[in-house]
Write a protein that holds these residues in place. Structure first.
Motif, PDB file in Angstrom:
ATOM      1  N   PRO A 252       0.825  -1.214   0.000  1.00  0.00           N
ATOM      2  CA  PRO A 252       0.000   0.000   0.000  1.00  0.00           C
ATOM      3  C   PRO A 252       0.859   1.264   0.000  1.00  0.00           C
ATOM      4  O   PRO A 252       2.020   1.257   0.424  1.00  0.00           O
ATOM      5  N   ALA A 253       0.271   2.339  -0.482  1.00  0.00           N
ATOM      6  CA  ALA A 253       0.959   3.636  -0.452  1.00  0.00           C
ATOM      7  C   ALA A 253       1.273   3.996   0.990  1.00  0.00           C
ATOM      8  O   ALA A 253       0.465   3.773   1.901  1.00  0.00           O
ATOM      9  N   GLY A 254       2.427   4.557   1.213  1.00  0.00           N
ATOM     10  CA  GLY A 254       2.836   4.939   2.563  1.00  0.00           C
ATOM     11  C   GLY A 254       3.563   3.857   3.312  1.00  0.00           C
ATOM     12  O   GLY A 254       4.148   4.113   4.368  1.00  0.00           O
ATOM     13  N   ASP A 255       3.540   2.612   2.803  1.00  0.00           N
ATOM     14  CA  ASP A 255       4.253   1.522   3.465  1.00  0.00           C
ATOM     15  C   ASP A 255       5.759   1.796   3.371  1.00  0.00           C
ATOM     16  O   ASP A 255       6.264   2.174   2.309  1.00  0.00           O
ATOM     17  N   PRO A 256       6.506   1.611   4.444  1.00  0.00           N
ATOM     18  CA  PRO A 256       7.944   1.900   4.409  1.00  0.00           C
ATOM     19  C   PRO A 256       8.713   1.014   3.421  1.00  0.00           C
ATOM     20  O   PRO A 256       9.824   1.354   3.019  1.00  0.00           O
ATOM     21  N   SER A 257       8.122  -0.113   3.038  1.00  0.00           N
ATOM     22  CA  SER A 257       8.796  -1.001   2.075  1.00  0.00           C
ATOM     23  C   SER A 257       8.557  -0.592   0.627  1.00  0.00           C
ATOM     24  O   SER A 257       9.197  -1.132  -0.282  1.00  0.00           O
ATOM     25  N   ARG A 258       7.638   0.349   0.405  1.00  0.00           N
ATOM     26  CA  ARG A 258       7.263   0.658  -0.978  1.00  0.00           C
ATOM     27  C   ARG A 258       8.437   1.176  -1.825  1.00  0.00           C
ATOM     28  O   ARG A 258       8.562   0.792  -2.988  1.00  0.00           O
ATOM     29  N   PRO A 259       9.335   2.036  -1.306  1.00  0.00           N
ATOM     30  CA  PRO A 259      10.460   2.482  -2.145  1.00  0.00           C
ATOM     31  C   PRO A 259      11.328   1.321  -2.632  1.00  0.00           C
ATOM     32  O   PRO A 259      11.705   1.265  -3.807  1.00  0.00           O
ATOM     33  N   ALA A 260      11.627   0.385  -1.716  1.00  0.00           N
ATOM     34  CA  ALA A 260      12.464  -0.752  -2.109  1.00  0.00           C
ATOM     35  C   ALA A 260      11.748  -1.631  -3.120  1.00  0.00           C
ATOM     36  O   ALA A 260      12.356  -2.138  -4.085  1.00  0.00           O
ATOM     37  N   ILE A 261      10.442  -1.829  -2.921  1.00  0.00           N
ATOM     38  CA  ILE A 261       9.682  -2.660  -3.854  1.00  0.00           C
ATOM     39  C   ILE A 261       9.563  -1.972  -5.209  1.00  0.00           C
ATOM     40  O   ILE A 261       9.671  -2.610  -6.265  1.00  0.00           O
ATOM     41  N   ALA A 262       9.371  -0.639  -5.198  1.00  0.00           N
ATOM     42  CA  ALA A 262       9.331   0.104  -6.463  1.00  0.00           C
ATOM     43  C   ALA A 262      10.663  -0.033  -7.200  1.00  0.00           C
ATOM     44  O   ALA A 262      10.714  -0.167  -8.428  1.00  0.00           O
ATOM     45  N   SER A 263      11.764  -0.018  -6.445  1.00  0.00           N
ATOM     46  CA  SER A 263      13.080  -0.192  -7.050  1.00  0.00           C
ATOM     47  C   SER A 263      13.196  -1.573  -7.684  1.00  0.00           C
ATOM     48  O   SER A 263      13.746  -1.734  -8.780  1.00  0.00           O
ATOM     49  N   ASN A 264      12.652  -2.570  -7.002  1.00  0.00           N
ATOM     50  CA  ASN A 264      12.689  -3.931  -7.517  1.00  0.00           C
ATOM     51  C   ASN A 264      11.884  -4.046  -8.811  1.00  0.00           C
ATOM     52  O   ASN A 264      12.323  -4.675  -9.781  1.00  0.00           O
ATOM     53  N   VAL A 265      10.710  -3.422  -8.827  1.00  0.00           N
ATOM     54  CA  VAL A 265       9.896  -3.415 -10.049  1.00  0.00           C
ATOM     55  C   VAL A 265      10.673  -2.764 -11.190  1.00  0.00           C
ATOM     56  O   VAL A 265      10.721  -3.272 -12.321  1.00  0.00           O
ATOM     57  N   SER A 266      11.283  -1.639 -10.869  1.00  0.00           N
ATOM     58  CA  SER A 266      12.034  -0.908 -11.888  1.00  0.00           C
ATOM     59  C   SER A 266      13.134  -1.776 -12.487  1.00  0.00           C
ATOM     60  O   SER A 266      13.268  -1.874 -13.717  1.00  0.00           O
ATOM     61  N   MET A 267      13.915  -2.442 -11.644  1.00  0.00           N
ATOM     62  CA  MET A 267      15.030  -3.243 -12.132  1.00  0.00           C
ATOM     63  C   MET A 267      14.551  -4.479 -12.898  1.00  0.00           C
ATOM     64  O   MET A 267      15.161  -4.887 -13.892  1.00  0.00           O
ATOM     65  N   SER A 268      13.451  -5.079 -12.442  1.00  0.00           N
ATOM     66  CA  SER A 268      12.949  -6.281 -13.108  1.00  0.00           C
ATOM     67  C   SER A 268      12.383  -5.955 -14.486  1.00  0.00           C
ATOM     68  O   SER A 268      12.607  -6.686 -15.456  1.00  0.00           O
ATOM     69  N   ARG A 269      11.635  -4.848 -14.579  1.00  0.00           N
ATOM     70  CA  ARG A 269      11.102  -4.464 -15.883  1.00  0.00           C
ATOM     71  C   ARG A 269      12.236  -4.051 -16.828  1.00  0.00           C
ATOM     72  O   ARG A 269      12.183  -4.301 -18.035  1.00  0.00           O
ATOM     73  N   TYR A 270      13.263  -3.427 -16.257  1.00  0.00           N
ATOM     74  CA  TYR A 270      14.401  -3.018 -17.074  1.00  0.00           C
ATOM     75  C   TYR A 270      15.144  -4.250 -17.600  1.00  0.00           C
ATOM     76  O   TYR A 270      15.567  -4.285 -18.768  1.00  0.00           O
ATOM     77  N   ALA A 271      15.278  -5.262 -16.759  1.00  0.00           N
ATOM     78  CA  ALA A 271      15.940  -6.495 -17.194  1.00  0.00           C
ATOM     79  C   ALA A 271      15.161  -7.142 -18.341  1.00  0.00           C
ATOM     80  O   ALA A 271      15.761  -7.641 -19.308  1.00  0.00           O
ATOM     81  N   ARG A 272      13.828  -7.108 -18.242  1.00  0.00           N
ATOM     82  CA  ARG A 272      13.041  -7.700 -19.321  1.00  0.00           C
ATOM     83  C   ARG A 272      13.149  -6.867 -20.601  1.00  0.00           C
ATOM     84  O   ARG A 272      13.176  -7.421 -21.707  1.00  0.00           O
ATOM     85  N   TYR A 273      13.210  -5.547 -20.453  1.00  0.00           N
ATOM     86  CA  TYR A 273      13.429  -4.704 -21.633  1.00  0.00           C
ATOM     87  C   TYR A 273      14.754  -5.049 -22.308  1.00  0.00           C
ATOM     88  O   TYR A 273      14.829  -5.158 -23.533  1.00  0.00           O
ATOM     89  N   ARG A 274      15.786  -5.237 -21.513  1.00  0.00           N
ATOM     90  CA  ARG A 274      17.101  -5.536 -22.095  1.00  0.00           C
ATOM     91  C   ARG A 274      17.099  -6.885 -22.816  1.00  0.00           C
ATOM     92  O   ARG A 274      17.857  -7.087 -23.761  1.00  0.00           O
ATOM     93  N   ALA A 275      16.234  -7.784 -22.351  1.00  0.00           N
ATOM     94  CA  ALA A 275      16.166  -9.103 -22.987  1.00  0.00           C
ATOM     95  C   ALA A 275      15.320  -9.080 -24.250  1.00  0.00           C
ATOM     96  O   ALA A 275      15.604  -9.802 -25.204  1.00  0.00           O
ATOM     97  N   THR A 276      14.277  -8.264 -24.267  1.00  0.00           N
ATOM     98  CA  THR A 276      13.315  -8.311 -25.377  1.00  0.00           C
ATOM     99  C   THR A 276      13.274  -7.056 -26.222  1.00  0.00           C
ATOM    100  O   THR A 276      12.776  -7.079 -27.352  1.00  0.00           O
TER     101      THR A 276
END
Length: 926
Positions: free
Chosen positions: A177-201
């Motif tokens: 949820p918004a405001g959760d202290p883990s959200r920045p780290a999880i957003a970073s994880n999403v960013s890196m995972s989507r970027y990895a898929r972009y680099r592959a495809t």
């Protein structure tokens, strides 16, 4: 039991209050307390799993603070025991599995043991499976598992891991949820995972999502910290790719700002591990390099070089091998290659040798299963190819091809890696072909580059290979495909793209080839326009401007042969001198530039007769031959050009030697072989060895492709006339007429040289008429001369000669009115042929065939009963040299006063269509 719990509470109190600076004594105390508590807990106690987990966590904390590897090993062992002691599916089991996965991942980061990563992933899966769907902690556990899968994909390249990582990260983000202290780290994880898929495809949707998540992560993240710096750096890397994908200079500029902020932040806050320092410095260099690609600003290259060397310096603390070390050296090689290509800085500490060493170090630092090994090998291939261009060592090209083949094999079916390897192999094969390798290299280059032509750069590479293949096979389809492919690559290039000048130059060269083949004014104009655009886009950098300017010179010379604009030839020669100015004696392109300049000067000599141009042409062409390696496939062509110039300079022995050497260097059946046979024949003729000359010219005709035979047959007609002049045998005139007539008959419709063939036929018929008095020969000759004089696309000197021939034949049959008309045309054209742009002595030489022609013209007019016309023609003929010398007032000089621009254009047009490849035959002197 109560004592164990009390000891545990004391330890937890210490661990929860670590202070600003880690206190080793306090941590030691806490761990001792937890060991005592665990020793006092029965093996079957429900508290034992928690005790093991607490001790594992404390050891993790002490390792993080002080880095003792034994603490990390003990942390993993106690974490494993905690999971084993917990009830499967319970909350304690999920917690212990989560912690163990984190410890294993930490140990993998430090030691790069794949077994630790495998255990971390499987343990993370256990944690996710043991967590209830409505548990708020599930988001973090999903994100951790996604992170592990992405890391494994970086090692193995497995597309299943890449896709699952992106899907798990997205699921984690939805659950947080918004405001959760883990959200920045999880957003970073999403960013890196989507970027990895972009680099592959290469899917732009993934890249845009990665950037958006990265921006949110930065907005939500903590203040100055290592984590913030790494996230800044990661997002900068994604912005760099977004700028590259979309052609946005603004995105590239933002990436530079963000990456350099990240690097500065790391230095301010410090890092736990040198790999982080390497990563952010490398990203700063990558961003600077991409910004240079957009702007061409050398300051960006300097900054990229500094960051790349700083990354290598930081990587040195990690030892000689490992992925981080490999990536740092890989990036340095890329920067050094870009610098060498863009700035022409090929020697010294940042030169091509350094680029090769950096790429070799990168490959040596990576283990055999490293998934980015294909990228390392393609960079090494490119570095070897670049070094060949500097030093000319053939072994470098063999290494370039071999490394690219290995990269292609290792890339497998990974889309991006395969595409890069294909492009690298294609370019390496083309370079090796250029160096003198068999034609199979260029054929294979076209094949692999067609597969790689899914991007703008891939299409640009394919266009260049198709053009080179056309020069070998002369298949029109290859040329048309090259033009269409190059045109698309240019259209797709952003205005500031560093490669735009090269792409425009390729298109200009292909259009020039088609203009030369078809005599197309449209293609000739388009070639010059594109070459001018390439020169303008190149900017002041010698590394880009010189090849663009060289391309413009060749395009202008081609247009001159099609349109007759004398200023085009002058501009081509001026551009050629600018290309050669300041060029190092050992520059690999110097032979080509010298050859082009020599050809242009020789062409201007043929058109205007300037002895200075001929001397300069011989000098350039000789230097071009001397500077070309013996095994270079361009040696025969350059020898042929030198032979032609030497023959006209009066050095028939030198001409024959050069032509014989050229003929000996090409295999039987080569398309250029007939040209060298013809050149040898012409040199032998000058030496008086007429039978040998006839034999070699006949061999040239036999070996010439049908579509190219008109030129050669017309020239052969001229040879037969000259042999008749030496021997007096009338049969040679019959051969001359037959050869010239066939040339006129087989000329392609629309070929601008067709009327030159007709002029040459007219001369042959005229010469035979002089021996046989056959009226049919006279009538046919006059018809041909009339058509040539009336033409507006035939060289002025050829038209003037036709006018003289027409006049003489009309006078011979006493048709004085027709002879007077012909003479008027002949004198007017003769005046135009002696261009003001050459010295007076050269003008006199050009006008020499007209000696006595003014008197003949006046005599024709007198016989026609027109005394006024006779006087006018006589005075016109005598005034030609004076007008040329003094630039007397004429209709054009009057116009120059009123409209200089228009006058200049008319002067250009009046210069006439000077000399095409076929040799015009001059009628006998009056």
């Amino acid at each position: 039991m109560d004592d164990s719990r009390a000891l545990t509470l004391q330890a937890i109190a210490i661990l929860r209050n670590p202070g600003r600076t880690p206190d080793r004594a306090a941590l030691d105390t806490a761990i001792d307390l937890l060991r005592q508590a665990l020793a006092g807990t029965p093996a079957d106690s429900p508290d034992r799993a928690g005790g093991l987990a607490n001790l594992s966590g404390a050891l993790h904390q002490r390792f993080t603070a002080f880095g003792d590897p034994a603490d990390l090993d003990a942390c993993v062992d106690y974490g494993q025991a905690a999971g084993d002691a917990a009830k499967p599916g319970s909350d304690a089991y999920a917690i212990s599995r989560t912690n163990l996965a984190a410890s294993l991942r930490l140990r993998f980061d430090r030691r790069q043991d794949p077994a630790d990563l495998e255990r971390a992933i499987e343990t993370g899966r256990d944690a996710v499976r043991a967590t209830r769907d409505d548990d708020p902690r599930l988001a973090v556990r999903l994100a951790n598992l996604a992170n592990g899968l992405r890391t494994r994909a970086e090692e193995t390249g497995d597309p299943r891991d890449i896709h699952e990582s992106a899907e798990l990260a997205a699921d984690a983000y939805r659950r947080c949820p918004a405001g959760d202290p883990s959200r920045p780290a999880i957003a970073s994880n999403v960013s890196m995972s989507r970027y990895a898929r972009y680099r592959a495809t290469g899917d732009l949707t993934d890249l845009e999502a990665a950037v958006a998540a990265g921006r949110e992560c930065l907005a939500l993240g903590p203040g100055p910290s290592v984590a913030a710096a790494i996230r800044l750096s990661n997002t900068a890397l994604m912005l760099r790719d977004l700028g590259r994908h979309t052609g946005s200079t603004d995105r590239c500029a933002e990436a530079v700002t963000m990456a350099e902020r990240a690097a500065d932040l790391v230095e301010r806050v410090g890092v736990e591990h040198p790999a982080n320092r390497v990563s952010v410095r490398q990203t700063a260099g990558v961003a600077r390099l991409e910004h240079f690609e957009r702007t061409g600003d050398p300051a960006d290259l300097d900054a990229a070089s500094r960051w790349a060397r700083a990354a290598v310096e930081a990587a040195a603390t990690l030892g000689p091998s490992g992925p981080v070390v490999a990536r740092a050296w890989h990036h340095l090689s890329n920067v050094l290659q870009a610098r060498a290509e863009a700035l022409g800085d090929t020697s010294g500490p940042d030169g091509v040798d350094a680029a090769v060493r950096a790429a070799e170090t990168a490959v040596a630092a990576a283990h055999e299963r490293y998934p980015e090994r294909p990228a390392l090998l393609t960079t090494l291939s490119a570095a070897h190819r670049l070094r060949y261009e500097e030093h000319g060592t053939a072994a470098d090209l063999d290494h370039a091809v071999a490394h690219a083949r290995t990269a292609l094999r290792l890339a497998g079916d990974r889309i991006r890696s395969r595409r890069t390897a294909l492009a690298t192999l294609g370019v390496a094969l083309q370079s090796r072909f250029e160096s003198g390798a068999p034609d199979g290299d260029i054929a294979e280059a076209v094949t692999v580059l067609r597969e790689a032509a899914t991007t703008t750069s891939g299409r640009a590479n394919l266009a260049a290979a198709l053009l080179r293949a056309y020069t070998v096979r002369r298949e029109r389809a290859l040329l048309d495909e090259s033009i269409a492919t190059a045109d698309r690559a240019v259209a797709e290039s952003a205005a500031g793209d560093r490669w735009l000048p090269a792409r425009l130059n390729t298109l200009a060269m292909a259009l020039r080839e088609r203009a030369e083949r078809d005599g197309s004014r449209t293609d000739a104009d388009a070639a010059v326009d594109r070459a001018r655009q390439a020169t303008a886009a190149a900017g002041p950098s010698a590394g880009q401007r010189r090849p663009a300017l060289a391309g413009l010179a060749v395009a202008l010379q081609t247009r001159y042969t099609v349109t007759a604009a004398a200023s085009d030839l002058d501009d081509a020669i001026q551009a050629g001198w600018e290309v050669l100015a300041g060029l190092p004696a050992d520059h690999p392109d110097r032979p080509r530039y010298l050859g082009n300049q020599g050809s242009a000067l020789h062409e201007r000599f043929t058109a205007r007769g300037s002895a200075a141009d001929l001397a300069a042409a011989v000098s350039c062409l000789r230097d071009a031959v001397d500077a070309t390696p013996d095994n270079d496939r361009d040696v025969p062509g350059r020898l042929g050009n030198l032979s032609a110039a030497l023959r006209e300079a009066g050095d028939a022995d030198g001409a024959a030697s050069a032509a014989r050497r050229a003929a000996g260097l090409v295999p039987a059946g080569d398309r250029e072989a007939p040209r060298f046979e013809e050149l040898l024949a012409l040199a032998l003729e000058h030496l008086g060895r007429l039978d040998e000359a006839r034999r070699h010219f006949a061999a040239a005709i036999t070996a010439t492709a049908a579509e190219d035979r008109a030129d050669r047959r017309s020239n052969q007609g001229g040879l037969f006339i000259r042999i008749f002049d030496r021997t007096g045998e009338a049969a040679h005139l019959d051969e001359a007429v037959a050869a010239a007539r066939e040339a006129a008959r087989i000329a392609r419709p629309g070929d601008p040289r067709r009327l030159i063939y007709r002029s040459n036929l007219g001369v042959a018929l005229m010469r035979r008429h002089g021996e046989t008095a056959d009226p049919a020969d006279m009538a046919e000759a006059v018809a041909n001369f009339r058509e040539v004089v009336a033409s507006t696309i035939t060289p002025t000197a050829v038209r003037a000669a036709a006018g003289r021939g027409w006049t003489m034949l009309a006078a011979d049959r006493a048709d004085w009115a027709d002879a007077t008309t012909a003479a008027r045309h002949g004198l007017e054209l003769a005046a135009r042929a002696a261009d003001r742009g050459v010295a007076r002595s050269d003008q006199e030489r050009l006008l020499a065939p007209n000696q006595g022609f003014a008197s003949l013209a006046a005599a024709c007019a007198l016989n026609a009963g027109d005394r006024a016309e006779a006087i006018e023609l006589l005075e016109a003929g005598r005034a030609v040299l004076l007008a040329r010398s003094l630039d007397l007032r004429t209709d054009l000089t009057a116009l120059a006063v009123l409209n200089p621009t228009l006058a200049a254009r008319l002067a250009d047009l009046r210069a006439g269509l000077d000399t095409p490849p076929v040799s015009p035959i001059t009628p006998p002197a009056v």
